[in-house]
Design a protein around this motif. Structure first.
Motif, PDB file in Angstrom:
ATOM      1  N   UNK A 156       0.839  -1.313   0.017  1.00  0.00           N
ATOM      2  CA  UNK A 156      -0.060   0.003  -0.180  1.00  0.00           C
ATOM      3  C   UNK A 156       0.687   1.046   0.078  1.00  0.00           C
ATOM      4  N   UNK A 157       0.241   2.438  -0.486  1.00  0.00           N
ATOM      5  CA  UNK A 157       0.995   3.668  -0.418  1.00  0.00           C
ATOM      6  C   UNK A 157       1.537   3.840   1.005  1.00  0.00           C
ATOM      7  N   UNK A 158       2.656   4.305   1.344  1.00  0.00           N
ATOM      8  CA  UNK A 158       3.168   4.745   2.582  1.00  0.00           C
ATOM      9  C   UNK A 158       4.173   5.736   2.390  1.00  0.00           C
ATOM     10  N   UNK A 159       4.764   6.444   3.430  1.00  0.00           N
ATOM     11  CA  UNK A 159       5.800   7.438   3.422  1.00  0.00           C
ATOM     12  C   UNK A 159       7.072   6.831   2.732  1.00  0.00           C
ATOM     13  N   UNK A 160       7.666   7.808   2.062  1.00  0.00           N
ATOM     14  CA  UNK A 160       8.925   7.300   1.280  1.00  0.00           C
ATOM     15  C   UNK A 160      10.161   6.952   2.447  1.00  0.00           C
ATOM     16  N   UNK A 161      10.669   5.883   2.177  1.00  0.00           N
ATOM     17  CA  UNK A 161      11.727   5.531   3.152  1.00  0.00           C
ATOM     18  C   UNK A 161      12.906   6.457   3.008  1.00  0.00           C
ATOM     19  N   UNK A 162      13.800   6.488   4.176  1.00  0.00           N
ATOM     20  CA  UNK A 162      14.821   7.167   4.115  1.00  0.00           C
ATOM     21  C   UNK A 162      16.052   6.108   3.901  1.00  0.00           C
ATOM     22  N   UNK A 163      16.910   6.644   2.954  1.00  0.00           N
ATOM     23  CA  UNK A 163      18.198   5.859   2.665  1.00  0.00           C
ATOM     24  C   UNK A 163      19.426   6.615   2.988  1.00  0.00           C
ATOM     25  N   UNK A 219      21.739   2.063   5.511  1.00  0.00           N
ATOM     26  CA  UNK A 219      20.758   2.304   6.306  1.00  0.00           C
ATOM     27  C   UNK A 219      19.448   2.744   5.658  1.00  0.00           C
ATOM     28  N   UNK A 220      18.300   1.802   5.974  1.00  0.00           N
ATOM     29  CA  UNK A 220      17.136   2.075   5.351  1.00  0.00           C
ATOM     30  C   UNK A 220      16.198   2.210   6.508  1.00  0.00           C
ATOM     31  N   UNK A 221      15.339   3.249   6.513  1.00  0.00           N
ATOM     32  CA  UNK A 221      14.375   3.428   7.662  1.00  0.00           C
ATOM     33  C   UNK A 221      13.245   4.014   6.943  1.00  0.00           C
ATOM     34  N   UNK A 222      12.174   3.406   7.720  1.00  0.00           N
ATOM     35  CA  UNK A 222      10.707   3.627   7.187  1.00  0.00           C
ATOM     36  C   UNK A 222       9.964   4.082   8.229  1.00  0.00           C
TER      37      UNK A 222
END
Length: 487
Positions: free
Chosen positions: A93-100, A164-167
Motif C-alpha cells: 500500500x501507499x506509505x511514506x517514502x523510506x529514508x536511505x 541504512x534504510x528507515x521507514x
C-alpha cells in the motif's frame, strides 16, 4: 462476603485472565506479523539499493561509499537515487517514502534519499560500517523529525561502510494502539459478562445452600424441626445430594426426638407407680413401732419387692436408651452360640430348660445386642410359661430366631402391640416386668435390618421372635445335624 459474591468474583477473575491472556497473545502475534512485514520491506529496499550501487560501480569503478577518487562526496556527485532502485511500500500500500543513508567506514553518514537530511548513527551502526561482515545487519527503532522510524543497518563488508534504510512506523503504531484498546475493551466486556454469568449461576447454586443454612440455623437456635425443613430442595448434583442427606438427617432427628419424648413420658408414668408405693411404705415406717410383726414383715417384703422392680425398670430404661448407640464394632456372630449363652443364663436365673434347634446361621452384627435380644425372648417365655412342663424351644433358621413356649399365648388384639414400650397385656398385669424387654428386641432387630413377629404357637402357647436382614448372612461356619440342648 457472601458465597454468591465470591462465585461472581471468581468467574470474573477467570474470564478476565482468559480474555487478557488471549488478547495479549493476539496483540503480540499481530505486532510480530506487522513488524515482520516492515522488516521484509526494509530488507527488500536494502537489496534494491545494493544492486543499484553495484550497477553504478560497474560504470564507475572508482565510486565507493564514503570516498571517491577525487576526494569528493558521492552524494554531491549523485544526489539522485541509484539506477535500478525500486522501493516497495510495506504491505503493498501507499506509505511514506523510506529514508536511505550510507555510513562510511569512519562512521560518517551520507544521505542518499528520503524526507530526512540525516539519520542518527548509533555505535552499533558504526561498528557494522567499520568491521561488519557483508550482510550483517541490525534493526532498531528511532525517533527523528517528530516521527518514529524502524531502521535497518546492513554492513557492506570489507570495510566499505554500511547502508541504512528507515521507514516511518507512526501509522503502524497507531493501528497497534487501536488494536490494544479494542482488546482491552473486549477483555473488560468479557470480565463483566463472566461476572454476571457467575453471579447468575452462583445464585442458582447458593439459593439451595442458603435454604439449608437457614434450616440449620433454625434448628441450632431452638432445636425445633418443622415439617418443611425435612423436605429436600431438589436437584441431582452435589447440592441436591447434600440436601437429600440433610433432610434424611433432620427426619431422623425428628424421629429420635419424638422417641425420646415418648420414652421420657412413658418412663415417668412407669416410675410413678413404684415410687408412690415406696413413698407410702416410707410413710408407714414412721409408725413401725405400732405395727404387728406380720405387718412389719409384709411391709419390708413390699419395700424390697418395689425396690427390685424399680432397679429392674431403671436397668431396662438404660438398656433401651443405649440400644443402637453403643458404637459396637460389628463382627461375625454365630446365632446358635448366642442362643446357648442366653439359654445358660436363663437356666441359672429361672431353672428352666431351653432346647436350641439351630442351623448354621452366621450373621454380621453386634454380638452383645443379639444375645440381649435372645435373652429377653427367653426370659419373657419363662415368665409366661411358669408351669415348666416342657423346655422352652429356640428355633434358628436363616437368620430368623423364634422362641416357642407353652404359656397362655398372645391374644389377637395384643399381637401388634407387644413390642411397644411399656405395653403390658391384661394377662401380664400381675406378673413382674417393666414392659421393655420386647421393645429392646424390636430395637435390636431394627438395628440389624430385620423385623419382629409374635403369634400363637400350634398346640397352645406363643411364638415370638425376630429376623436379621438376609444381606447380613455370612457363609456357614459349619454344619449342624442335630438340635442342641442347653441347661
Amino acid at each position: 462476603m457472601s458465597l454468591r459474591s465470591r462465585f461472581a468474583l471468581a468467574f470474573a477473575a477467570v474470564g478476565a485472565a482468559v480474555a487478557v491472556t488471549v488478547g495479549v497473545l493476539s496483540y503480540l502475534a499481530a505486532s510480530d506479523r506487522v513488524f515482520a512485514e516492515v522488516d521484509r520491506t526494509l530488507r527488500s529496499t536494502t537489496v534494491a539499493l545494493t544492486r543499484g550501487m553495484e550497477k553504478r560501480k560497474e560504470r564507475d569503478p572508482a565510486d565507493t561509499v564514503g570516498q571517491s577518487p577525487a576526494g569528493q562526496n558521492p552524494v554531491n556527485r549523485s544526489p539522485a537515487p541509484f539506477p535500478g532502485l525500486d522501493l516497495p511500500a510495506p504491505g503493498g500500500e501507499a506509505a511514506p517514502q523510506p529514508v536511505l543513508q550510507a555510513v562510511g567506514r569512519d562512521g560518517t553518514p551520507i544521505r542518499l534519499s528520503g524526507p530526512l537530511e540525516k539519520l542518527p548513527v548509533s555505535d552499533a551502526a558504526r561498528a557494522l560500517a567499520a568491521s561488519g561482515e557483508a550482510g550483517q545487519s541490525d534493526t532498531t527503532e528511532i525517533d527523528a523529525g517528530g516521527h518514529s522510524y524502524r531502521l535497518l543497518t546492513t554492513a557492506l563488508g570489507e570495510s566499505r561502510g554500511a547502508l541504512q534504510v528507515a521507514v516511518q512506523v507512526d501509522q503502524t503504531r497507531q493501528v497497534l494502539a487501536g488494536m490494544a484498546r479494542q482488546i482491552a475493551a473486549v477483555s473488560l466486556a468479557v470480565m463483566l459478562v463472566a461476572a454476571a454469568a457467575g453471579r447468575l449461576l452462583a445464585g442458582r447454586v447458593t439459593r439451595r445452600l442458603a435454604r439449608l443454612a437457614e434450616v440449620a440455623e433454625e434448628v441450632s437456635t431452638d432445636g425445633r424441626v418443622t415439617h418443611d425443613a425435612t423436605e429436600p430442595v431438589g436437584g441431582r448434583d452435589e447440592v441436591g445430594r447434600l440436601s437429600a442427606s440433610f433432610s434424611r438427617m433432620l427426619g431422623r432427628m425428628v424421629a429420635a426426638r419424638e422417641a425420646q419424648e415418648r420414652l421420657v413420658h412413658d418412663a415417668a408414668h412407669e416410675l410413678r407407680t413404684p415410687l408412690t408405693s415406696l413413698l407410702a411404705n416410707a410413710t408407714v415406717l414412721h409408725r413401725v413401732g405400732e405395727l404387728s410383726p406380720d405387718s412389719r414383715d409384709r411391709l419390708l417384703d413390699d419395700i424390697q419387692h418395689e425396690t427390685r422392680e424399680l432397679g429392674h425398670l431403671v436397668d431396662e430404661l438404660v438398656e433401651l436408651a443405649l440400644a443402637g448407640r453403643r458404637g459396637e464394632t460389628e463382627e461375625p456372630v454365630d446365632l446358635a452360640e448366642v442362643a446357648r449363652r442366653a439359654a445358660r443364663r436363663v437356666y441359672r436365673r429361672t431353672g428352666r430348660l431351653v432346647h436350641v434347634d439351630a442351623d448354621d446361621s452366621v450373621v454380621r452384627g453386634s454380638s452383645q445386642g443379639l444375645e440381649r435380644a435372645v435373652g429377653n425372648l427367653l426370659e419373657n417365655a419363662a415368665k409366661f410359661d411358669a408351669d415348666g412342663g416342657e423346655p422352652i424351644e429356640v428355633r434358628i433358621r436363616q437368620g430368623a430366631v423364634t422362641v416357642h413356649d407353652r404359656g397362655p399365648g398372645i391374644a389377637a388384639a395384643d399381637t401388634s402391640r407387644v413390642f411397644d414400650r411399656f405395653y403390658r397385656a391384661d394377662s401380664a398385669r400381675g406378673l413382674p416386668g417393666s414392659g421393655l424387654g420386647l421393645a429392646i428386641v424390636h430395637d435390636v432387630a431394627e438395628a440389624h435390618g430385620g423385623s419382629v413377629s409374635a403369634g400363637p404357637r400350634p398346640g397352645g402357647g406363643a411364638a415370638v421372635g425376630f429376623t436379621v436382614s438376609r444381606s447380613r448372612l455370612l457363609p456357614a461356619s459349619g454344619p449342624r445335624s442335630e438340635a442342641v440342648a442347653a441347661d
